[in-house]
Design a protein around this motif. Structure first.
Motif, mmCIF file in Angstrom:
data_model
loop_
_atom_site.group_PDB
_atom_site.id
_atom_site.type_symbol
_atom_site.label_atom_id
_atom_site.label_comp_id
_atom_site.label_asym_id
_atom_site.label_seq_id
_atom_site.Cartn_x
_atom_site.Cartn_y
_atom_site.Cartn_z
ATOM 1 N N ARG A 181 0.807 -1.215 0.000
ATOM 2 C CA ARG A 181 0.000 0.000 0.000
ATOM 3 C C ARG A 181 0.849 1.278 0.000
ATOM 4 O O ARG A 181 0.307 2.370 0.080
ATOM 5 N N GLU A 223 -8.325 -0.284 -0.386
ATOM 6 C CA GLU A 223 -8.625 0.475 -1.605
ATOM 7 C C GLU A 223 -8.604 1.979 -1.345
ATOM 8 O O GLU A 223 -8.077 2.761 -2.150
ATOM 9 N N LEU A 224 -9.172 2.397 -0.211
ATOM 10 C CA LEU A 224 -9.195 3.811 0.126
ATOM 11 C C LEU A 224 -7.783 4.333 0.384
ATOM 12 O O LEU A 224 -7.421 5.437 -0.050
ATOM 13 N N GLN A 225 -6.971 3.550 1.070
ATOM 14 C CA GLN A 225 -5.592 3.970 1.353
ATOM 15 C C GLN A 225 -4.787 4.130 0.066
ATOM 16 O O GLN A 225 -4.012 5.077 -0.084
ATOM 17 N N GLN A 226 -4.974 3.209 -0.865
ATOM 18 C CA GLN A 226 -4.262 3.313 -2.141
ATOM 19 C C GLN A 226 -4.728 4.535 -2.925
ATOM 20 O O GLN A 226 -3.926 5.208 -3.581
ATOM 21 N N GLU A 227 -6.015 4.851 -2.835
ATOM 22 C CA GLU A 227 -6.541 6.043 -3.513
ATOM 23 C C GLU A 227 -5.925 7.305 -2.914
ATOM 24 O O GLU A 227 -5.553 8.238 -3.640
ATOM 25 N N TRP A 228 -5.802 7.352 -1.588
ATOM 26 C CA TRP A 228 -5.162 8.493 -0.931
ATOM 27 C C TRP A 228 -3.718 8.638 -1.383
ATOM 28 O O TRP A 228 -3.247 9.736 -1.639
ATOM 29 N N ILE A 240 -2.288 7.723 -4.162
ATOM 30 C CA ILE A 240 -2.209 8.232 -5.527
ATOM 31 C C ILE A 240 -2.559 9.716 -5.561
ATOM 32 O O ILE A 240 -1.911 10.514 -6.253
ATOM 33 N N THR A 241 -3.586 10.097 -4.805
ATOM 34 C CA THR A 241 -4.002 11.499 -4.772
ATOM 35 C C THR A 241 -2.889 12.393 -4.253
ATOM 36 O O THR A 241 -2.603 13.457 -4.826
#
Length: 265
Positions: free
Chosen positions: A22, A166-171, A173-174
């Protein structure tokens, strides 16, 4: 806030050889440098808060018989209950290098204390002079002071609950897409400690080729001969050089490489 010792004993361990899926791979050299920086700056270090996430929710327990004076606000003092498996279930979203560096510094400090005590014992048993014993005693005291810092100094921590993979990976990338690192020009402009940078600033302030602004007509915006903020100057720039350029030149002249940052006193 948590103490540095609590980070060592309660937080997830970071292994540069086993990167987390992650987050990015940890640079061991950079991480160790973070710990050494903290040791070298006992009174003026600065670290941003650590950010940790949990897939599950957090539990808070009310602290009874404590009143908080805050007119108009309904506040209550609570105690955060950390899961017993926090070190294995929590994920370091931001701060891997700091955590690894703190752990590395902790191990090195305790090893230094053991070595210093053993050296003192051997010197005492062998009949070393009082001055030699005093010097070794100072080493023991210095190692002891370093270890005591882990027990008293604290760092901010933000724990985000209910944050799945999934949320951690989105953060991640953001943050990678939108955060902008400080440029070299700005970093060098604010540096007041590195001797090569100090020499560069002195050159800019005193040499007629670099000091001050270009002559301009009344009402025009003065243009500096040296741009202190940009990494490099473009062809369209009114400035001749950037402070970062001049600092690299001086480093190359003195040390043979612009990648070097300092020269021994």
């Amino acid at each position: 806030m948590v103490t540095f010792e609590q980070i060592v004993h309660m937080f997830p361990k970071v292994d540069p050889a086993r990167p987390h899926d992650r987050n990015r791979k940890v640079d061991e050299k950079r991480a160790k440098a973070a710990g050494q920086y903290w040791l070298d700056h006992p009174t003026d270090w600065i670290f941003p808060p650590l950010i940790l996430t949990l897939d599950e929710d957090l539990e808070f327990q009310a602290v009874r018989d404590v009143e908080i004076a805050a007119p108009g606000l309904d506040l209550q003092l609570v105690r955060l209950s950390i899961p017993h498996d926090f070190a294995y279930e929590a994920f370091i979203a931001d701060g891997q290098h700091r955590v690894y560096g703190i752990n590395d510094a902790y191990l090195r400090c305790h090893q230094a204390l053991r070595d210093a005590k053993e050296s003192f014992k051997q010197a005492r048993d062998s009949g070393s002079s009082p001055s030699e014993l005093e010097a070794l005693k100072l080493e023991v005291d210095a190692a002891t002071r370093n270890i005591s810092r882990f027990e008293t100094e604290t760092i901010g921590v933000q724990i985000i609950a209910n944050a799945n993979k999934e949320l951690q990976q989105e953060w991640f990338i953001t943050m990678s897409d939108f955060q902008k690192p400080i440029g070299r020009g700005e970093s060098i402009r604010m540096d007041e400690k590195t001797n090569l940078t100090i020499a560069t600033k002195h050159l800019v302030a005193t040499h007629p080729l670099f000091a001050g602004d270009f002559p301009c007509d009344e009402g025009e915006e003065p243009q500096p001969r040296v741009d202190e903020r940009k990494d490099n100057v473009s062809r369209a720039s009114d400035s001749l050089y950037s402070l970062a350029n001049l600092r690299d030149w001086i480093a190359t002249l003195v040390l043979g490489s612009k990648s070097e940052t300092s020269v021994a006193d």
